[in-house]
Design a protein around this motif. Sequence first.
Motif, mmCIF file in Angstrom:
data_model
loop_
_atom_site.group_PDB
_atom_site.id
_atom_site.type_symbol
_atom_site.label_atom_id
_atom_site.label_comp_id
_atom_site.label_asym_id
_atom_site.label_seq_id
_atom_site.Cartn_x
_atom_site.Cartn_y
_atom_site.Cartn_z
ATOM 1 N N ASP A 21 0.835 -1.206 0.000
ATOM 2 C CA ASP A 21 0.000 0.000 0.000
ATOM 3 C C ASP A 21 0.871 1.257 0.000
ATOM 4 O O ASP A 21 0.600 2.209 -0.733
ATOM 5 N N LEU A 22 1.919 1.265 0.815
ATOM 6 C CA LEU A 22 2.831 2.403 0.835
ATOM 7 C C LEU A 22 3.584 2.522 -0.485
ATOM 8 O O LEU A 22 3.786 3.629 -1.004
ATOM 9 N N ALA A 23 3.980 1.372 -1.022
ATOM 10 C CA ALA A 23 4.728 1.378 -2.284
ATOM 11 C C ALA A 23 3.886 1.953 -3.416
ATOM 12 O O ALA A 23 4.363 2.765 -4.214
ATOM 13 N N ARG A 24 2.625 1.562 -3.467
ATOM 14 C CA ARG A 24 1.743 2.073 -4.521
ATOM 15 C C ARG A 24 1.491 3.567 -4.352
ATOM 16 O O ARG A 24 1.438 4.307 -5.337
ATOM 17 N N ALA A 25 1.329 4.014 -3.113
ATOM 18 C CA ALA A 25 1.072 5.433 -2.875
ATOM 19 C C ALA A 25 2.245 6.296 -3.336
ATOM 20 O O ALA A 25 2.054 7.403 -3.843
ATOM 21 N N ALA A 26 3.474 5.778 -3.180
ATOM 22 C CA ALA A 26 4.672 6.542 -3.528
ATOM 23 C C ALA A 26 5.190 6.234 -4.917
ATOM 24 O O ALA A 26 6.083 6.934 -5.409
ATOM 25 N N GLY A 27 4.653 5.181 -5.552
ATOM 26 C CA GLY A 27 5.146 4.803 -6.872
ATOM 27 C C GLY A 27 6.519 4.162 -6.835
ATOM 28 O O GLY A 27 7.341 4.386 -7.724
ATOM 29 N N VAL A 28 6.778 3.384 -5.768
ATOM 30 C CA VAL A 28 8.071 2.707 -5.635
ATOM 31 C C VAL A 28 7.817 1.226 -5.358
ATOM 32 O O VAL A 28 6.668 0.785 -5.264
ATOM 33 N N SER A 29 8.903 0.476 -5.208
ATOM 34 C CA SER A 29 8.784 -0.949 -4.917
ATOM 35 C C SER A 29 8.663 -1.181 -3.416
ATOM 36 O O SER A 29 8.991 -0.305 -2.599
ATOM 37 N N THR A 30 8.215 -2.368 -3.050
ATOM 38 C CA THR A 30 8.145 -2.704 -1.624
ATOM 39 C C THR A 30 9.549 -2.761 -1.016
ATOM 40 O O THR A 30 9.729 -2.453 0.162
ATOM 41 N N GLN A 31 10.542 -3.142 -1.808
ATOM 42 C CA GLN A 31 11.911 -3.140 -1.318
ATOM 43 C C GLN A 31 12.355 -1.722 -0.964
ATOM 44 O O GLN A 31 13.063 -1.506 0.022
ATOM 45 N N GLN A 32 11.909 -0.754 -1.771
ATOM 46 C CA GLN A 32 12.256 0.633 -1.492
ATOM 47 C C GLN A 32 11.647 1.090 -0.170
ATOM 48 O O GLN A 32 12.268 1.850 0.578
ATOM 49 N N ILE A 33 10.453 0.603 0.132
ATOM 50 C CA ILE A 33 9.822 0.937 1.417
ATOM 51 C C ILE A 33 10.676 0.397 2.563
ATOM 52 O O ILE A 33 10.902 1.082 3.571
ATOM 53 N N ARG A 34 11.185 -0.816 2.414
ATOM 54 C CA ARG A 34 12.064 -1.381 3.442
ATOM 55 C C ARG A 34 13.350 -0.569 3.555
ATOM 56 O O ARG A 34 13.879 -0.369 4.652
ATOM 57 N N ASN A 35 13.842 -0.106 2.405
ATOM 58 C CA ASN A 35 15.045 0.739 2.423
ATOM 59 C C ASN A 35 14.777 2.040 3.175
ATOM 60 O O ASN A 35 15.626 2.534 3.924
ATOM 61 N N TYR A 36 13.595 2.605 2.954
ATOM 62 C CA TYR A 36 13.225 3.832 3.661
ATOM 63 C C TYR A 36 13.201 3.596 5.178
ATOM 64 O O TYR A 36 13.625 4.459 5.957
ATOM 65 N N GLU A 37 12.669 2.457 5.570
ATOM 66 C CA GLU A 37 12.627 2.137 6.997
ATOM 67 C C GLU A 37 14.039 2.048 7.558
ATOM 68 O O GLU A 37 14.343 2.635 8.612
ATOM 69 N N ASP A 38 14.929 1.346 6.857
ATOM 70 C CA ASP A 38 16.309 1.190 7.319
ATOM 71 C C ASP A 38 17.046 2.529 7.386
ATOM 72 O O ASP A 38 17.911 2.735 8.247
ATOM 73 N N ALA A 39 16.712 3.449 6.453
ATOM 74 C CA ALA A 39 17.412 4.732 6.380
ATOM 75 C C ALA A 39 16.874 5.754 7.373
ATOM 76 O O ALA A 39 17.438 6.843 7.500
ATOM 77 N N GLY A 40 15.789 5.420 8.073
ATOM 78 C CA GLY A 40 15.216 6.367 9.025
ATOM 79 C C GLY A 40 14.250 7.347 8.400
ATOM 80 O O GLY A 40 13.818 8.300 9.050
ATOM 81 N N VAL A 41 13.911 7.144 7.132
ATOM 82 C CA VAL A 41 12.920 7.997 6.476
ATOM 83 C C VAL A 41 11.557 7.794 7.109
ATOM 84 O O VAL A 41 10.764 8.735 7.219
ATOM 85 N N LEU A 42 11.287 6.567 7.547
ATOM 86 C CA LEU A 42 10.040 6.259 8.240
ATOM 87 C C LEU A 42 10.271 6.273 9.745
ATOM 88 O O LEU A 42 11.375 5.976 10.212
ATOM 89 N N PRO A 43 9.248 6.610 10.513
ATOM 90 C CA PRO A 43 9.352 6.457 11.967
ATOM 91 C C PRO A 43 9.370 4.974 12.314
ATOM 92 O O PRO A 43 9.188 4.125 11.423
ATOM 93 N N PRO A 44 9.618 4.631 13.565
ATOM 94 C CA PRO A 44 9.656 3.208 13.941
ATOM 95 C C PRO A 44 8.421 2.450 13.453
ATOM 96 O O PRO A 44 7.299 2.947 13.531
ATOM 97 N N VAL A 45 8.661 1.264 12.927
ATOM 98 C CA VAL A 45 7.581 0.430 12.390
ATOM 99 C C VAL A 45 7.363 -0.741 13.344
ATOM 100 O O VAL A 45 8.238 -1.604 13.477
ATOM 101 N N PRO A 46 6.229 -0.786 14.036
ATOM 102 C CA PRO A 46 5.971 -1.905 14.951
ATOM 103 C C PRO A 46 5.776 -3.212 14.190
ATOM 104 O O PRO A 46 5.485 -3.206 12.989
ATOM 105 N N ARG A 47 5.977 -4.304 14.877
ATOM 106 C CA ARG A 47 5.823 -5.640 14.290
ATOM 107 C C ARG A 47 4.753 -6.427 15.047
ATOM 108 O O ARG A 47 4.526 -6.212 16.241
#
Length: 243
Positions: free
Chosen positions: A12-38
């Motif tokens: 859902d995030l990937a589609r909203a931004a026009g990127v891949s799901t891997q890119q969303i994970r990269n954003y999380e690792d880079a601190g672009v996203l706030p903490p993501v609960p599991r």
Amino acid sequence: MGQGRAALRSIDLARAAGVSTQQIRNYEDAGVLPPVPRTSAGYRRFDTGHRRAVLTYRALARGYGWDTAQAIMRAVHAEDVPRALSLMDAGHAALHEQRLSLQATGEALEAVVEQDPGATAPPRPDMRIGEVAAHLGVRASALRVWEAAGLLTPEREPGTGYRRFGPADIRDAQMINLLRQGRHSLSQIGLVLDGLRRTGSSDALRAAIAQRRAELTQRARAMLEGSAHLHRYLTEERPDAGG
């Protein structure tokens, strides 16, 4: 979850931004996203706050560049808003300096164009490469690069092969130097010089300056849009690791 915190997937995030799901994970690792609960099973739990973070980051990147946008988002998520705003201030200051440089370049180049080739007042009518470099305040290697790119065509002395720069060559070198200071590429400068040599007018020069001015205006607009996104992100509810 309450209103505004609907559960979202990586896709859902990937589609909203026009990127891949891997890119969303990269954003999380880079601190672009706030903490993501599991979840207990280890699955990521995104919500609309994470979606806003992605869109804010990408809006900032269009104006401030990817690296600066990443640093801004990391500062925000570290609760260091002053640092984020300082990075944005630096971006605006750099843009302002580019505008001033462009204005100075345009004014100086117009003055050079209006000069008669014989009125540049070099020390001698024909100069060698080292003399021209000293006259312009550049390295001789820069003149060689400009010649290799086809921007300069000095004559060569018979026998020795030494370059000889006449008044027109020196004028062209002045123009190239000024355009390079204004951050024009060698290909753009080639178009300017070709137009001037063909028509004897400064139309090509003015077009290059106008194009660069339009690019800076577009970047300023992108900065404004990115700032608006960040303001909304800072004032709306953001996700936290607690879910």
